[in-house]
Motif scaffolding. Structure first.
Motif, PDB file in Angstrom:
ATOM      1  N   VAL A  26       0.853  -1.190   0.000  1.00 16.49           N
ATOM      2  CA  VAL A  26       0.000   0.000   0.000  1.00 16.49           C
ATOM      3  C   VAL A  26       0.887   1.238   0.000  1.00 16.49           C
ATOM      4  N   ASN A  27       0.227   2.393  -0.150  1.00 11.91           N
ATOM      5  CA  ASN A  27       0.938   3.673  -0.230  1.00 11.91           C
ATOM      6  C   ASN A  27       1.857   3.707  -1.454  1.00 11.91           C
ATOM      7  N   THR A  29       0.998   5.031  -4.626  1.00 14.61           N
ATOM      8  CA  THR A  29       0.483   5.933  -5.660  1.00 14.61           C
ATOM      9  C   THR A  29       1.604   6.514  -6.514  1.00 14.61           C
ATOM     10  N   ASP A  54      -4.055   3.008  -4.675  1.00 12.71           N
ATOM     11  CA  ASP A  54      -2.996   3.068  -3.676  1.00 12.71           C
ATOM     12  C   ASP A  54      -2.300   1.708  -3.503  1.00 12.71           C
TER      13      ASP A  54
END
Length: 597
Positions: A26-27, A29, A54
């Motif tokens: 995740v994170n 982008t 994301d």
């Protein structure tokens, strides 16, 4: 300083899930598709393969054992690439171009995780001969310097694609490592470009060429059934499918050892470790027939055995073909051996399953066909952007389970290759090697190569090839009748065809890779061997017209000498074939006289 740290913190992802070589984070982008990343505290090498808002999915090219959720994912800002420069030849790499010799120094037994993306030696000094000077105008692909990389191969340092301009500084001749800037160019916009001894290139992006040519020369392999019956063109594609024990690896070894390509790229993709060990041990001791030097002087090896990470197996094919394109751009003829593409397809299947993609036939991903097509499409004979002519010939082994050629990998490969060398387990079990089934094999290059064979071998070489192949097809039909009624029930002309085809099978199609004379046979000897079989066939037809029975026409002594000529007649002295032809003429002339009387 705090602002810099927070920005860096934001650009890193966080591991959320681990499924074998597939990691979700995740994170992510700020990451991009196909970007190379460093995963976890050990900085394992991976590649972004899915981005969904994301959330990102990464395939990791190292073992993920011990990796934990919550560890960081670090971006690199560039796609998975290889370093292309001096130091590749005589070397052996893993699937992502890490040199195994250097890894062995760090860990003698296993490849440790987190050793980073090592590549060709950046400390070694090379003798560089410069070809340009200040004020020269250079275009993309142009040679700026040369390095004698091995005793056989001159490495050309080229201007990278999409770079051109005026030389504003150039090093003199001397010894430099690959990180030295040899030339600085200024382009038409006033931007400067430093050209070093290597280029970095994304492995999934084909290198550009100026023009694709139709293949017009054969890849000479020294293997009779290939060179004369099912030729591979320089710049062509070939598949060698076969079940377990049929000799795929051995056939590819023969092609790698003896083909007349300038450069050999050999990829052991998912094969057993003992087979790669055999290659590693054998190749340095092999002598190249053209130069008399070790064949390793023109060979690059990529080893990603079955016990190495599965994702790196998928990448190894692209690593090899990118290296091949680089040498092609120098104007060399490259032969790439991929053993085996089935293991590569299995790696695709495993990763696809872990990604929970919809499976297609036999569990393979729906994009299997397009991936195989993309790979073989990177073969070809081209005019390079630097004004050279080069080629890449791809020979891929296929390992269908149970020898079933209708399975997806073989079927899809068959659609995209022009030479199909089908290995037959019944031939292999009968100790007939190479076990290439002449009934199922084919070459789409025969028509394109006809002029070359007529100009360089003999005017009737393709006509002779077609005639002998037709006899073998007739024999196949006759064997079905023999199974029903026995050979004695056939008319004499058909029994004579069976006798000649037995000679062709034993004396021409069968070849001994372990015999010094027979392991490699030049084209002129191949033609003479086939010609004498045809000469004997025509003599027999003359006798049949005179009413001489086949049992009398067969002279066991002559037949035995024809079968053994591949061993007894040296490749560089074919006078023995003339002597044998004279014996045939004398025997049948005497026989015809006796029957006339």
């Amino acid at each position: 300083m705090t602002a810099e740290l927070s920005t860096k913190e934001q650009s890193t992802g966080v591991i959320r899930g681990i499924n074998g070589p597939v990691v979700t984070g995740v994170n992510m982008t700020s990451f991009s598709m196909r970007e190379m990343v460093m995963v976890g505290d050990k900085k394992l090498i991976g590649e972004v393969i899915v981005l969904d808002g994301d959330i990102g999915t990464i395939q990791v090219y190292e073992e993920t054992e011990g990796l934990m959720p919550g560890e960081k994912i670090y971006p690199t800002g560039s796609p998975l690439s290889v370093k292309l420069g001096p130091g590749m030849l005589k070397n052996m790499f893993d699937g992502i171009q890490r040199p195994l010799e250097k890894i062995k120094e760090l860990s003698p037994v296993f490849i440790p995780e987190g050793i980073g993306l090592m590549s060709i030696d950046d400390k070694k000094l090379w003798d560089v001969q410069m070809k340009v000077q200040n004020g020269d105008i250079l275009s993309q692909g142009q040679t700026i310097a040369t390095v004698e990389e091995t005793l056989m191969i001159t490495h050309k340092i080229m201007v990278p694609p999409d770079v051109s301009g005026k030389v504003i500084s150039a090093q003199p001749d001397g010894q430099y490592n690959i990180e030295t800037t040899l030339v600085t160019l200024e382009d038409s916009q006033g931007k400067t470009h430093d050209i070093k001894m290597y280029q970095e290139w994304p492995i999934r992006t084909p290198r550009p060429s100026a023009f694709r040519r139709e293949p017009e020369k054969p890849l000479i392999t020294g293997q009779r059934i290939i060179d004369f019956f099912f030729p591979i063109a320089k710049g062509g594609t070939a598949a060698i499918p076969g079940g377990f024990g049929t000799g795929k690896t051995m056939t590819q070894h023969q092609l790698a050892k003896w083909s007349d390509a300038d450069i050999i790229i050999y990829i052991g993709c998912g094969e057993r470790g003992n087979e790669m060990t055999e290659v590693i041990e054998d190749f340095p001791g092999l002598i190249d027939p053209k130069s008399g030097k070790s064949i390793m002087e023109r060979t690059v090896m990529i080893a990603n055995t079955s016990n190495m990470p599965v994702a790196a197996r998928e990448a190894s094919i692209y690593t090899g073909i990118t290296m091949a394109e680089y040498f092609r751009d120098m104007g060399y003829d490259v032969a790439m051996m991929a053993d085996s593409t089935s293991r590569w397809a299995e790696a695709l299947r495993e990763i696809s399953g872990r990604l929970e993609e919809m499976p297609a036939e036999e569990g393979y991903p729906a994009y299997l066909s397009s991936r195989i097509a993309e790979f073989y499409e990177r073969a070809g004979s081209v005019d390079t952007i630097g004004g050279n002519q080069g080629s890449i010939s791809i020979v891929g082994a296929v390992s269908p389970a149970g020898g079933d050629f209708s399975e997806p990998v073989t079927e899809n490969t068959k659609r995209f290759v022009n030479t199909f060398l089908a290995l037959d387990k019944s031939l292999a079990y009968a100790r007939h090697y190479p076990a290439i089934n002449w009934m199922e094999s084919y070459s789409g290059y025969v028509k394109l190569l006809t002029d070359w064979y007529e100009d360089n071998v003999a005017e009737d070489s393709i006509t002779l090839r077609n005639k002998m192949l037709d006899l073998l097809f007739q024999e196949n039909k006759l064997q079905e009748m023999v199974m029903l009624v026995g050979e004695e029930a056939l008319p004499d002309d058909q029994r004579w065809i069976l006798q000649i085809c037995r000679l062709l099978r034993l004396g021409f199609l069968q070849q001994n890779a372990f015999d010094d004379t027979d392991t490699y046979v030049p084209l002129n000897k191949q033609y003479r061997m086939l010609s004498i079989c045809d000469h004997l066939y025509e003599k027999g037809l003359e006798g049949l017209k005179q009413g001489i029975p086949t049992s009398v026409l067969v002279n066991e002594n002559i037949f035995d000498q024809i079968v053994k000529m591949k061993y007894n007649i040296p490749n560089d002295d074919l006078s023995g074939i003339d002597t044998l032809q004279k014996k045939i003429d004398e025997y049948y002339a005497d026989l015809f006289k006796r029957y006339e009387a």
